[in-house]
Design a protein around this motif. Structure first.
Motif, PDB file in Angstrom:
ATOM      1  N   ALA A   1       0.819  -1.192   0.000  1.00 23.66           N
ATOM      2  CA  ALA A   1       0.000   0.000   0.000  1.00 23.66           C
ATOM      3  C   ALA A   1       0.864   1.258   0.000  1.00 23.66           C
ATOM      4  CB  ALA A   1      -0.925  -0.002   1.196  1.00 23.66           C
ATOM      5  N   PHE A   2       1.927   1.247   0.824  1.00 23.75           N
ATOM      6  CA  PHE A   2       2.789   2.429   0.875  1.00 23.75           C
ATOM      7  C   PHE A   2       3.489   2.645  -0.467  1.00 23.75           C
ATOM      8  CE2 PHE A   2       2.554   1.666   5.481  1.00 23.75           C
ATOM      9  CZ  PHE A   2       2.193   2.936   5.899  1.00 23.75           C
ATOM     10  N   CYS A   3       3.907   1.566  -1.114  1.00 24.26           N
ATOM     11  CA  CYS A   3       4.565   1.699  -2.422  1.00 24.26           C
ATOM     12  C   CYS A   3       3.633   2.373  -3.420  1.00 24.26           C
ATOM     13  CB  CYS A   3       5.001   0.334  -2.955  1.00 24.26           C
ATOM     14  SG  CYS A   3       6.720  -0.039  -2.614  1.00 24.26           S
ATOM     15  N   SER A   4       2.399   1.921  -3.471  1.00 27.47           N
ATOM     16  CA  SER A   4       1.436   2.508  -4.413  1.00 27.47           C
ATOM     17  C   SER A   4       1.243   3.987  -4.153  1.00 27.47           C
ATOM     18  CB  SER A   4       0.092   1.792  -4.308  1.00 27.47           C
ATOM     19  OG  SER A   4       0.228   0.447  -4.666  1.00 27.47           O
ATOM     20  N   ASP A   5       1.115   4.350  -2.884  1.00 25.74           N
ATOM     21  CA  ASP A   5       0.914   5.757  -2.535  1.00 25.74           C
ATOM     22  C   ASP A   5       2.137   6.599  -2.892  1.00 25.74           C
ATOM     23  OD1 ASP A   5      -1.612   5.191  -1.571  1.00 25.74           O
ATOM     24  OD2 ASP A   5      -0.944   5.012   0.511  1.00 25.74           O
ATOM     25  N   LEU A   6       3.323   6.105  -2.545  1.00 20.56           N
ATOM     26  CA  LEU A   6       4.541   6.870  -2.800  1.00 20.56           C
ATOM     27  C   LEU A   6       4.900   6.916  -4.281  1.00 20.56           C
ATOM     28  CD1 LEU A   6       6.649   5.708   0.269  1.00 20.56           C
ATOM     29  CD2 LEU A   6       5.714   7.992  -0.123  1.00 20.56           C
ATOM     30  N   LEU A   7       4.494   5.915  -5.042  1.00 22.84           N
ATOM     31  CA  LEU A   7       4.763   5.919  -6.481  1.00 22.84           C
ATOM     32  C   LEU A   7       4.019   7.047  -7.202  1.00 22.84           C
ATOM     33  CD1 LEU A   7       4.952   2.131  -7.275  1.00 22.84           C
ATOM     34  CD2 LEU A   7       6.700   3.832  -7.816  1.00 22.84           C
ATOM     35  N   GLN A   8       3.003   7.595  -6.557  1.00 26.69           N
ATOM     36  CA  GLN A   8       2.295   8.723  -7.158  1.00 26.69           C
ATOM     37  C   GLN A   8       3.180   9.969  -7.224  1.00 26.69           C
ATOM     38  OE1 GLN A   8      -1.509   9.322  -5.283  1.00 26.69           O
ATOM     39  NE2 GLN A   8      -2.005   7.152  -5.395  1.00 26.69           N
ATOM     40  N   LEU A   9       4.288   9.941  -6.471  1.00 26.70           N
ATOM     41  CA  LEU A   9       5.222  11.064  -6.484  1.00 26.70           C
ATOM     42  C   LEU A   9       6.194  10.996  -7.654  1.00 26.70           C
ATOM     43  CD1 LEU A   9       6.086  11.186  -2.672  1.00 26.70           C
ATOM     44  CD2 LEU A   9       4.444  12.611  -3.915  1.00 26.70           C
ATOM     45  N   VAL A  10       6.202   9.890  -8.376  1.00 24.71           N
ATOM     46  CA  VAL A  10       7.061   9.761  -9.557  1.00 24.71           C
ATOM     47  C   VAL A  10       6.518  10.668 -10.651  1.00 24.71           C
ATOM     48  CG1 VAL A  10       7.880   8.160 -11.335  1.00 24.71           C
ATOM     49  CG2 VAL A  10       7.768   7.408  -8.961  1.00 24.71           C
ATOM     50  N   SER A  11       7.409  11.299 -11.371  1.00 26.76           N
ATOM     51  CA  SER A  11       7.048  12.271 -12.409  1.00 26.76           C
ATOM     52  C   SER A  11       6.023  11.720 -13.397  1.00 26.76           C
ATOM     53  CB  SER A  11       8.309  12.695 -13.162  1.00 26.76           C
ATOM     54  OG  SER A  11       7.985  13.606 -14.163  1.00 26.76           O
ATOM     55  N   ASP A  12       5.044  12.557 -13.736  1.00 30.13           N
ATOM     56  CA  ASP A  12       3.991  12.174 -14.682  1.00 30.13           C
ATOM     57  C   ASP A  12       4.496  12.083 -16.122  1.00 30.13           C
ATOM     58  OD1 ASP A  12       2.068  12.041 -12.692  1.00 30.13           O
ATOM     59  OD2 ASP A  12       1.524  14.155 -12.929  1.00 30.13           O
ATOM     60  N   ASP A  13       5.603  12.758 -16.429  1.00 29.20           N
ATOM     61  CA  ASP A  13       6.088  12.736 -17.809  1.00 29.20           C
ATOM     62  C   ASP A  13       6.977  11.522 -18.118  1.00 29.20           C
ATOM     63  OD1 ASP A  13       8.206  13.674 -16.316  1.00 29.20           O
ATOM     64  OD2 ASP A  13       8.856  15.140 -17.805  1.00 29.20           O
ATOM     65  N   MET A  14       7.093  10.606 -17.170  1.00 27.70           N
ATOM     66  CA  MET A  14       7.832   9.365 -17.404  1.00 27.70           C
ATOM     67  C   MET A  14       6.990   8.433 -18.272  1.00 27.70           C
ATOM     68  SD  MET A  14       9.222   6.675 -14.555  1.00 27.70           S
ATOM     69  CE  MET A  14      10.319   7.865 -13.807  1.00 27.70           C
ATOM     70  N   ASP A  15       7.630   7.764 -19.235  1.00 33.16           N
ATOM     71  CA  ASP A  15       6.868   6.880 -20.106  1.00 33.16           C
ATOM     72  C   ASP A  15       6.316   5.689 -19.319  1.00 33.16           C
ATOM     73  OD1 ASP A  15       8.584   4.254 -20.862  1.00 33.16           O
ATOM     74  OD2 ASP A  15       9.937   5.955 -20.624  1.00 33.16           O
ATOM     75  N   HIS A  16       5.238   5.129 -19.834  1.00 35.55           N
ATOM     76  CA  HIS A  16       4.511   4.065 -19.140  1.00 35.55           C
ATOM     77  C   HIS A  16       5.391   2.849 -18.859  1.00 35.55           C
ATOM     78  CE1 HIS A  16       1.227   1.491 -17.909  1.00 35.55           C
ATOM     79  NE2 HIS A  16       1.621   0.598 -18.799  1.00 35.55           N
ATOM     80  N   HIS A  17       6.218   2.469 -19.819  1.00 39.12           N
ATOM     81  CA  HIS A  17       7.070   1.285 -19.668  1.00 39.12           C
ATOM     82  C   HIS A  17       8.064   1.461 -18.514  1.00 39.12           C
ATOM     83  CE1 HIS A  17       9.221  -2.326 -20.824  1.00 39.12           C
ATOM     84  NE2 HIS A  17      10.350  -1.628 -20.797  1.00 39.12           N
ATOM     85  N   THR A  18       8.690   2.616 -18.435  1.00 39.77           N
ATOM     86  CA  THR A  18       9.658   2.888 -17.367  1.00 39.77           C
ATOM     87  C   THR A  18       8.965   2.956 -16.019  1.00 39.77           C
ATOM     88  OG1 THR A  18      11.031   4.099 -18.931  1.00 39.77           O
ATOM     89  CG2 THR A  18      11.453   4.480 -16.603  1.00 39.77           C
ATOM     90  N   ARG A  19       7.805   3.600 -15.977  1.00 38.42           N
ATOM     91  CA  ARG A  19       7.039   3.679 -14.725  1.00 38.42           C
ATOM     92  C   ARG A  19       6.674   2.279 -14.237  1.00 38.42           C
ATOM     93  NH1 ARG A  19       3.858   7.256 -11.909  1.00 38.42           N
ATOM     94  NH2 ARG A  19       4.342   8.961 -13.304  1.00 38.42           N
ATOM     95  N   HIS A  20       6.269   1.434 -15.164  1.00 37.82           N
ATOM     96  CA  HIS A  20       5.919   0.058 -14.820  1.00 37.82           C
ATOM     97  C   HIS A  20       7.147  -0.696 -14.286  1.00 37.82           C
ATOM     98  CE1 HIS A  20       4.055  -3.883 -15.032  1.00 37.82           C
ATOM     99  NE2 HIS A  20       5.111  -4.302 -15.704  1.00 37.82           N
TER     100      HIS A  20
END
Length: 140
Positions: A1-20
């Motif tokens: 749960a904490f990972c999901s919440d904190l991952l929202q702080l990752v930049s929105d302009d990152m491509d989907h593959h890298t974010r995944h």
């Protein structure tokens, strides 16, 4: 749960593959922490933050720059987490990196995905003896 919440702080302009990839690596690192009794006394949020920091840092060679790591760190500071004084996160980060590096998980991290290997894996997934392959009586 904490990972999901904190991952929202990752930049929105990152491509989907890298974010995944960062999400999956952070999840793997948090699961890796379960194998070490040392983490039992640590806060789950500290483990999650350390895992995400490690995951982003491990992806930097593929990303080619530090932009996303710096953006993430700024956003962490903006929500009130001072990483320079949070010994728990620092210790979790160091321990996770030692476990990851010691386990030689880095060997395939920077390799490009192999489409032929993905196809071979898919082909093996349906063996002739599988229930979902052919007619229900194909094994007789």
């Amino acid at each position: 749960a904490f990972c999901s919440d904190l991952l929202q702080l990752v930049s929105d302009d990152m491509d989907h593959h890298t974010r995944h990839d960062i999400q999956e690596l952070a999840r793997f690192l948090t699961e890796l922490s379960v194998c070490d009794y040392w983490f039992v006394t640590r806060k789950p949020s500290s483990i999650a933050l350390a895992a995400i920091l490690s995951a982003i840092e491990l992806q930097v060679p593929r990303l080619g720059n530090l932009k996303y790591e710096v953006d993430f760190l700024h956003r962490v500071v903006d929500i009130g987490i001072d990483l320079t004084k949070d010994e728990d996160v620092i210790e979790c980060y160091e321990r996770l990196r030692k476990m990851f590096d010691g386990g030689d998980y880095n060997a395939t991290l920077n390799e490009e995905p192999d489409e032929e290997a993905d196809v071979a894996l898919t082909d093996r997934a349906l063996s002739p003896g599988a229930v979902n392959h052919g007619s229900p009586l194909s094994f007789i």
